[in-house]
Design an enzyme around this catalytic site. Sequence first.
Site, PDB file in Angstrom:
ATOM      1  CE  LYS A  26      25.352  -3.495  24.435  1.00  0.00           C
ATOM      2  NZ  LYS A  26      25.981  -4.675  25.051  1.00  0.00           N
ATOM      3  NE  ARG A  60      28.425 -13.596  19.564  1.00  0.00           N
ATOM      4  CZ  ARG A  60      28.634 -14.064  20.794  1.00  0.00           C
ATOM      5  NH1 ARG A  60      28.445 -15.348  21.059  1.00  0.00           N
ATOM      6  NH2 ARG A  60      29.022 -13.256  21.742  1.00  0.00           N
TER       7      ARG A  60
HETATM    8  N1  BES Z   1      29.337  -4.736  21.895  1.00  0.00           N
HETATM    9  C1  BES Z   1      29.136  -5.727  22.889  1.00  0.00           C
HETATM   10  C2  BES Z   1      30.411  -6.111  23.621  1.00  0.00           C
HETATM   11  C3  BES Z   1      31.003  -5.053  24.500  1.00  0.00           C
HETATM   12  C4  BES Z   1      30.576  -4.902  25.797  1.00  0.00           C
HETATM   13  C5  BES Z   1      32.023  -4.243  24.042  1.00  0.00           C
HETATM   14  C6  BES Z   1      31.134  -3.932  26.607  1.00  0.00           C
HETATM   15  C7  BES Z   1      32.594  -3.286  24.841  1.00  0.00           C
HETATM   16  C8  BES Z   1      32.158  -3.146  26.134  1.00  0.00           C
HETATM   17  C9  BES Z   1      28.563  -6.993  22.268  1.00  0.00           C
HETATM   18  O1  BES Z   1      27.773  -6.811  21.154  1.00  0.00           O
HETATM   19  C10 BES Z   1      27.739  -7.655  23.312  1.00  0.00           C
HETATM   20  O2  BES Z   1      26.786  -7.059  23.750  1.00  0.00           O
HETATM   21  N2  BES Z   1      28.128  -8.861  23.696  1.00  0.00           N
HETATM   22  C11 BES Z   1      27.430  -9.575  24.709  1.00  0.00           C
HETATM   23  C12 BES Z   1      27.319 -11.005  24.238  1.00  0.00           C
HETATM   24  C13 BES Z   1      26.357 -11.826  25.017  1.00  0.00           C
HETATM   25  C14 BES Z   1      24.949 -11.315  24.838  1.00  0.00           C
HETATM   26  C15 BES Z   1      26.446 -13.260  24.534  1.00  0.00           C
HETATM   27  C16 BES Z   1      28.240  -9.492  26.002  1.00  0.00           C
HETATM   28  O3  BES Z   1      29.478  -9.420  25.930  1.00  0.00           O
HETATM   29  O4  BES Z   1      27.627  -9.435  27.042  1.00  0.00           O
HETATM   30 ZN    ZN Z   2      25.738  -6.431  21.609  1.00  0.00          ZN
END
Ligand code: BES
Ligand code: ZN
Length: 483
Positions: A262, A336
């Site tokens: 991230k 997931r």
């Molecule tokens: N924990 C995050 C989702 C999230 C993002 C929760 C911002 C709260 C605030 C999750 O693990 C994630 O990073 N999801 C990605 C998925 C993508 C890589 C397919 C997303 O939502 O960008």
């Molecule tokens: Zn994530």
Amino acid sequence: MIEVVAGPEVAEGSGDMLIVPVFEDLTWGPGAEWAVAALGEWAEGYLEAQDFSGKKAQSAVLPAGDSVPYSRIAFVGLGGEVDAEGLRRAAGVAGRIARKYESVITTLHEVEVDEAAELVTLGFRLAQYGFDKYRSDPKPAATTSLSLAGASDVADAVARGNAIADAVALARDLVNEPAGGKPPETLAAIASDIAATHGMDIKVYDESEIEAEGFGGLRGVSLGATNPARMVVMRHSPEGAERTVAFVGKGIVFDSGGLSIKTAKGMETMKTDMSGAAAVFAAMQAVGALGLNVNVIGIAPLTENMTGGAAQRPGDVLRARNGKTVEVMNTDAEGRLVLADGLSLAVEEEPDLVIDIATLTGACAVALGPKIGGVFTADEDVAETVIAAAARSGEQMWRLPLEASYRPYIDSDVADVRNSSTQRYGGAITAALFLAEFAEGVPWAHLDIAGPARASKAEHYITKGGTGFGVRTLVEIAEALAE
Ligand code: BES
Ligand code: ZN
Ligand code: ZN
């Protein structure tokens, strides 16, 4: 610690602050007429001068003279009409303005809404929540007692309000705790304490058992972390209970994204990524405290998502507990992966209902914003159960489609499924479709709480930071299945 008690009528009581409700256009609620009369003629004009008219969430605090048995009297607006959530929120406003005062008296529980004393207990206490353990100069709420003026027969309602407030506060504490202070082992130990307190069974799988038991999703995510992963399975099994519900909570203690890392900004609040697991632990505590006559299984896969030298790589393939293989295209779609194992385990129990809860996708937060959780299920009855439970609890949830025609977006070239979509949009739906692969054969719903799990500012009974969102809906769902 605040105690909520039944107390004398307003005319007979005394204390640091009296709080009375007012409907729109200065239509006095219970106790307000007495309060205005006690303050004197100036009071109504003063309220008007403050632009206080009784609108929802308005409040005004008036100083009282020596002839009044309360040091100050606060008026809280209810708006035109009030429902259960309106009363919780008004009690939240009351809890906030009463923070500095020790003995607080109110008539809010006399507003004509079912279970008013429970709603007032919950809203008031949640508003006074604070997370101060790392401050040198903590400023907890000073309130030690909230007296419900003239109340009788409210002990059960207050007890239920307290049980739920305690549970939501626990979830907030767990979420607000910095990731460094809550490695999987620590969270598992907290779950063990909850289980011991309420006579529940608990099994904690350590890292070697996680591998031996085939929890390949949890193991894959944990590879980049130094702190070892845990899988927690708690069981509330009261004698004679017929139905069983399983709750599965995403427990990513910290989500750096893994190698699909991230941005710095994107990581700032990622200690929140175990909010699903926190909601499950807290709901288990409430289910135990309330002694609900239903079997409840609480499952939480716990790990950090880090970037260590052994971390899983984009393109790696893992095998989940139910035997399905997953191509890990994006290590930041880790929730997931761990839920795949948690859901597989839940399905093995053949429960009547499985609910998973997770801060799963930024896409869901984009779709529904910071206050509303997403509900995904292919089962109309389950949808009805979940939406009705959320509505009773006062948590806002909205059903989103589990669009089967999007399933090809998570087809993999090498494995049964890939963990990220080939499409830019619809990420909350494709994530839910991925989870569905691991929830086959049981009634199931997925709750995406990425938006509402944390709040960027305080409002009524919501405090800034972890909100404990989902706890109240889970408890309502368990209650709906209880005999
Ligand atoms: N924990 C995050 C989702 C999230 C993002 C929760 C911002 C709260 C605030 C999750 O693990 C994630 O990073 N999801 C990605 C998925 C993508 C890589 C397919 C997303 O939502 O960008
Ligand atoms: Zn994530
Ligand atoms: Zn995550």
